[in-house]
Design an enzyme around this catalytic site. Structure first.
Site, mmCIF file in Angstrom:
data_model
loop_
_atom_site.group_PDB
_atom_site.id
_atom_site.type_symbol
_atom_site.label_atom_id
_atom_site.label_comp_id
_atom_site.label_asym_id
_atom_site.label_seq_id
_atom_site.Cartn_x
_atom_site.Cartn_y
_atom_site.Cartn_z
ATOM 1 N N TRP A 284 35.242 84.739 43.184
ATOM 2 C CA TRP A 284 34.917 84.896 44.597
ATOM 3 C C TRP A 284 34.175 86.217 44.792
ATOM 4 O O TRP A 284 34.449 87.202 44.106
ATOM 5 C CB TRP A 284 36.195 84.908 45.438
ATOM 6 N N CYS B 198 39.457 78.375 51.936
ATOM 7 C CA CYS B 198 40.571 77.946 51.090
ATOM 8 C C CYS B 198 41.826 77.671 51.903
ATOM 9 O O CYS B 198 42.274 78.543 52.650
ATOM 10 C CB CYS B 198 40.841 79.043 50.053
ATOM 11 N N TYR C 8 43.760 66.931 46.583
ATOM 12 C CA TYR C 8 43.033 67.344 45.377
ATOM 13 C C TYR C 8 43.256 66.340 44.246
ATOM 14 O O TYR C 8 42.349 66.078 43.453
ATOM 15 C CB TYR C 8 43.495 68.737 44.927
ATOM 16 N N THR D 36 41.999 83.561 41.861
ATOM 17 C CA THR D 36 42.292 82.790 43.061
ATOM 18 C C THR D 36 42.410 83.663 44.302
ATOM 19 O O THR D 36 42.727 84.847 44.237
ATOM 20 C CB THR D 36 43.603 81.998 42.902
ATOM 21 N N VAL D 37 42.139 83.031 45.450
ATOM 22 C CA VAL D 37 42.524 83.567 46.751
ATOM 23 C C VAL D 37 43.615 82.643 47.295
ATOM 24 O O VAL D 37 43.602 81.448 46.997
ATOM 25 C CB VAL D 37 41.325 83.636 47.723
#
Length: 330
Positions: free
Chosen positions: A86, A53, A184, A120-121
């Site tokens: 994750w 990421c 993105y 999220t990370v």
């Protein structure tokens, strides 16, 4: 980078719509004064990341540059994830050895039961409670730089110098909108019109950056700053992923002379290349984004040996760490 609602069979692309990133993060901060209830304290918190990421990669780099390894431990998720979140599949038994969990989602639920936004990370977890403190990635690195100063290594660089903050913030805003998130907006565009607009915006900004960096070694000032970290993580992914997978294909990074030399200069600087995992990067994007790569096949190329070739940027002057020093070799 989000995993909630993003299994291998879920869709990242909304038909006939431009891509809009969900930026509703947990904005709690870890500060010296503990104003939000989480004071800076060595050994209390765990940074959870994935090398895949770009947003998490920033925190890996900054933590290493500042020498915060002993103060803030780090848990590493694998490059792919399941529909829940994750996962810690790189660890023995697929369980994080400090947090004792298999899915990052568990730490989010410990903070906010039934948390419905993106898992999220990067995320910082309070180890005693097992609960996520924050996943607000733009703020995390700024707080590493400003709030954790008592735990910086001797010789740590000043990545967010007070006299340059306004300029750094301005550059970061342009880079985030058009480049970091711009790739993105190309890759997950739901219409030709939205893709074309994002593509034009992306490459106009890359041209702007090339012009800016033509005669100066770093984005702001004559040393590495937060601005360079933020741009680097997108450039590192450009040829392996964004050029083909996200259709950002006017040209490769390796065909943009200034940006390619700039990216190699950073890659060859301690803290950058040793925090970059191309195998994880490729595995994540090509295996997880099944709506734009249905087969899940990970391409063998490009050859990445060229990242270590001479870049010649030293002739522009400047010094990576200013009056500081490089972090110790890994």
């Amino acid at each position: 980078m989000s995993a909630h609602g993003s299994s291998e069979n879920d869709s990242y692309v909304k038909p006939n719509q431009p891509y809009e990133r969900d930026t509703r993060y947990i904005e709690t901060r870890i500060t010296r004064d503990g104003a939000d209830g989480y004071p800076v304290e060595a050994g209390r918190y765990r940074l959870v990341v994935s090398y895949a990421c770009p947003w998490a990669n920033r925190t890996i780099i900054v933590r290493r540059l500042l020498g915060l390894e002993d103060a803030i431990s780090m848990g590493v998720c694998g490059p792919t994830h399941d529909k829940r979140s994750w996962t810690f599949d790189l660890d023995p038994g697929a369980v994080d050895p400090v947090l004792g969990i298999s899915h990052l989602q568990e730490a989010y639920f410990a903070r906010i039961p039934g948390y419905e936004k993106g898992i999220t990370v990067p995320a910082i977890v309070d180890v005693p409670s097992g609960a996520v403190v924050t996943n607000n990635f733009p703020q995390i690195t700024l707080d590493f730089e400003q709030e954790w100063v008592d735990f910086h290594r001797a010789g740590a660089p000043d990545l967010y110098p007070a006299d340059l903050r306004a300029e750094i913030d301005e550059v970061n805003a342009h880079v985030y909108r058009d480049v970091n998130n711009g790739v993105y907006r190309c890759g997950f565009a739901g219409s030709q019109e939205s893709y074309d607009a994002a593509y034009d915006q992306l490459f106009a900004r890359l041209d702007w950056l090339s012009e800016r960096l033509k005669d100066q070694r770093y984005l702001v000032g004559d040393t590495i700053t937060e601005a360079d970290v933020r741009l680097y993580t997108t450039l590192a992914r450009f040829d392996p992923v964004y050029h083909g997978h996200f259709k950002c294909n006017r040209e490769k990074l390796s065909e943009m002379p200034v940006l390619w030399a700039y990216a190699r200069d950073l890659y060859q600087t301690p803290g950058f290349g040793d925090s970059t995992n191309f195998a994880h990067i490729k595995s994540h994007y090509y295996e997880v984004h099944r709506d734009i790569n249905p087969s899940g096949i990970v391409p063998k190329g490009p050859d990445l040996a060229n990242w270590t070739t001479p870049h010649g940027r030293e002739q522009l002057g400047g010094s990576p760490f200013g009056t500081g020093t490089a972090p110790a070799a890994l």
